[in-house]
Design a protein around this motif. Structure first.
Motif, mmCIF file in Angstrom:
data_model
loop_
_atom_site.group_PDB
_atom_site.id
_atom_site.type_symbol
_atom_site.label_atom_id
_atom_site.label_comp_id
_atom_site.label_asym_id
_atom_site.label_seq_id
_atom_site.Cartn_x
_atom_site.Cartn_y
_atom_site.Cartn_z
ATOM 1 N N CYS A 56 3.816 -7.350 6.497
ATOM 2 C CA CYS A 56 3.694 -6.876 7.880
ATOM 3 C C CYS A 56 4.988 -6.222 8.340
ATOM 4 O O CYS A 56 6.033 -6.334 7.694
ATOM 5 C CB CYS A 56 3.321 -8.028 8.804
ATOM 6 S SG CYS A 56 4.639 -9.244 9.033
ATOM 7 N N HIS A 68 -6.476 -4.255 7.890
ATOM 8 C CA HIS A 68 -6.895 -3.341 8.949
ATOM 9 C C HIS A 68 -8.395 -3.072 8.876
ATOM 10 O O HIS A 68 -9.054 -2.887 9.913
ATOM 11 C CB HIS A 68 -6.109 -2.035 8.863
ATOM 12 C CG HIS A 68 -4.700 -2.180 9.350
ATOM 13 N ND1 HIS A 68 -4.340 -1.984 10.666
ATOM 14 C CD2 HIS A 68 -3.563 -2.534 8.684
ATOM 15 C CE1 HIS A 68 -3.042 -2.193 10.806
ATOM 16 N NE2 HIS A 68 -2.541 -2.516 9.614
ATOM 17 N N MET A 95 -2.753 -9.902 14.913
ATOM 18 C CA MET A 95 -3.357 -8.679 15.445
ATOM 19 C C MET A 95 -4.535 -8.999 16.358
ATOM 20 O O MET A 95 -4.685 -8.403 17.441
ATOM 21 C CB MET A 95 -3.792 -7.784 14.294
ATOM 22 C CG MET A 95 -2.624 -7.231 13.475
ATOM 23 S SD MET A 95 -3.130 -6.562 11.867
ATOM 24 C CE MET A 95 -4.208 -5.199 12.389
ATOM 25 N N LEU A 237 -8.307 3.064 11.408
ATOM 26 C CA LEU A 237 -7.079 2.424 11.862
ATOM 27 C C LEU A 237 -7.073 2.306 13.384
ATOM 28 O O LEU A 237 -7.145 3.314 14.089
ATOM 29 C CB LEU A 237 -5.869 3.232 11.383
ATOM 30 C CG LEU A 237 -4.493 2.649 11.697
ATOM 31 C CD1 LEU A 237 -4.299 1.303 11.007
ATOM 32 C CD2 LEU A 237 -3.395 3.629 11.289
ATOM 33 N N SER A 240 -1.714 0.656 14.745
ATOM 34 C CA SER A 240 -0.773 1.224 13.782
ATOM 35 C C SER A 240 0.465 0.346 13.633
ATOM 36 O O SER A 240 1.095 -0.012 14.636
ATOM 37 C CB SER A 240 -0.335 2.625 14.215
ATOM 38 O OG SER A 240 -1.429 3.519 14.196
ATOM 39 N N GLU A 249 -4.210 4.682 6.843
ATOM 40 C CA GLU A 249 -5.315 5.505 7.343
ATOM 41 C C GLU A 249 -6.034 6.201 6.187
ATOM 42 O O GLU A 249 -7.274 6.259 6.147
ATOM 43 C CB GLU A 249 -4.779 6.533 8.331
ATOM 44 C CG GLU A 249 -5.847 7.169 9.192
ATOM 45 C CD GLU A 249 -5.260 7.807 10.438
ATOM 46 O OE1 GLU A 249 -6.005 7.935 11.419
ATOM 47 O OE2 GLU A 249 -4.073 8.168 10.419
#
Length: 285
Positions: A56, A68, A95, A237, A240, A249
Motif C-alpha cells: 500500500c 482494487h 479503503m 479504479l 487512486s 488502471e
C-alpha cells in the motif's frame, strides 16, 4: 514508522529486481512477518512466509490491482457491512472504511492486526477478530452484505476454507439473496486449476458463479464471485493510490468475466491440484 525493538534495521532486500528496505520484523507461529518499503515507489509491503500479502501507499490505499477489483465490486454491490476473512496489511479494510463501509476483519494470526495498524494505516476502530475463519462463522450469527475470502497460509488457501461445508456456512452468514462471496485465488497460468476448483465448490452452494480473470497473464490473481452476481460489470479504479495508479488502471482494464469449467472437468483438475500445492510451498516457503 516504528521499528521492532532490538532489530538491526534497516537493511536492503532484493525481490524480483526491486530493492526494498526492511523496516520491521515480527515473529509469528504462522510465519515470520516482514515490513518492507520499496525504494522505487516508497510503498509499504507485508511479507509473510516468503510471499507478499499486501502492498500500500503511505495512507493505506492498496497498490495491488486485485484489491482494487474487489473494492470496485463491493461498491457496485452497495455493500454496507463486509466480513473479510484474511487480513494481511488490511488495505482493503482501510479503503472500505474510508467510504463508510462497516468492516469486520478475521485473521488467525494476532500479529497481523498489530502490524496492519502500526505500519499499514488500518484504523483502530475497524473491528478485528483473532480466529480461524471457519470457527468465527460457526460462533457468530451476524449476517453480512458480502464476505471476502483472502486467507492464505504461505501460498495456499487453507483446506478448510475452500471446502463445500465452509461455503455452505458462509452462505448462511449473508444477509439475503443479494449477498455475495468474493474469493481471491492465485493462478500460476491459464492451465492452473485453482480458480475453477474454487468456482466448482461454490457452485454446489450458489447457482450463479463467475470468475473475473485476465487470461494469458502468468502468476496472477483471479477473483471468484458467487451469489447475486449477474448484474456486475468489470470494476474500474475508484480510489487512486499515491503511486502506481496508471498501472493498476491498465491491469483492471484487462480483467473480464468468464465462466468456469463444469464439474467433470473440475474433478479432473482436483487431481492435478494435488501436485500443485507442494510445488508452490517449495517455491515460496
Amino acid at each position: 514508522m516504528r521499528r521492532t525493538r532490538g532489530s538491526h534495521l534497516p537493511d536492503a532486500v532484493r525481490h524480483s529486481g526491486r530493492i526494498m528496505i526492511r523496516i520491521a520484523k515480527y515473529h509469528s507461529e504462522f510465519g515470520h512477518i516482514e515490513v518492507l518499503q520499496a525504494r522505487d515507489t516508497g510503498s509499504f509491503i507485508y511479507r509473510q512466509g516468503g510471499c507478499f500479502q499486501s502492498e500500500c501507499d503511505h495512507s493505506g490505499v492498496s497498490v495491488v490491482p486485485y484489491v482494487h477489483a474487489i473494492f470496485g465490486l463491493l461498491i457496485q454491490k452497495q455493500s454496507r457491512e463486509v466480513l473479510m476473512i484474511g487480513g494481511g496489511g488490511g488495505s482493503l479494510a482501510t479503503m472500505l472504511d474510508q467510504v463508510g463501509v462497516r468492516v469486520t476483519v478475521v485473521d488467525i494470526d494476532p500479529k497481523a492486526f498489530q502490524v496492519a495498524r502500526r505500519h499499514f494505516g488500518l484504523p483502530w476502530h475497524v473491528a478485528c477478530r483473532v480466529a480461524d475463519g471457519e470457527d468465527f462463522l460457526r460462533a457468530e450469527t451476524k449476517r453480512y452484505d458480502a464476505i471476502v475470502m483472502d486467507a492464505y497460509a504461505g501460498a495456499r488457501i487453507p483446506d478448510n476454507l475452500q471446502s463445500e461445508p465452509f461455503f455452505r456456512l458462509a452462505h448462511r452468514r449473508l444477509k439475503n439473496a443479494s449477498g455475495c462471496l468474493i474469493a481471491n485465488v492465485h493462478a500460476l497460468h491459464d492451465l492452473d486449476p485453482m480458480p475453477d476448483h474454487i468456482a466448482a465448490r461454490l457452485n454446489a452452494v450458489w447457482s450463479n458463479v463467475l470468475i473475473l480473470d485476465s487470461r494469458g497473464v502468468p502468476n496472477r490473481n483471479a477473483i471468484v464471485i458467487a451469489g447475486h452476481v449477474r448484474d456486475l460489470a468489470p470494476p474500474r479504479l475508484l480510489m487512486s493510490p499515491a503511486v502506481g495508479a496508471d498501472d493498476i488502471e491498465w491491469d483492471l482494464i484487462r480483467l473480464s468475466f468468464r465462466g468456469w469449467l463444469p464439474s467433470r472437468q473440475a474433478a479432473q483438475q482436483d487431481r492435478a491440484l494435488n501436485t500443485r500445492g507442494p510445488t508452490l510451498e517449495n517455491e515460496n516457503g
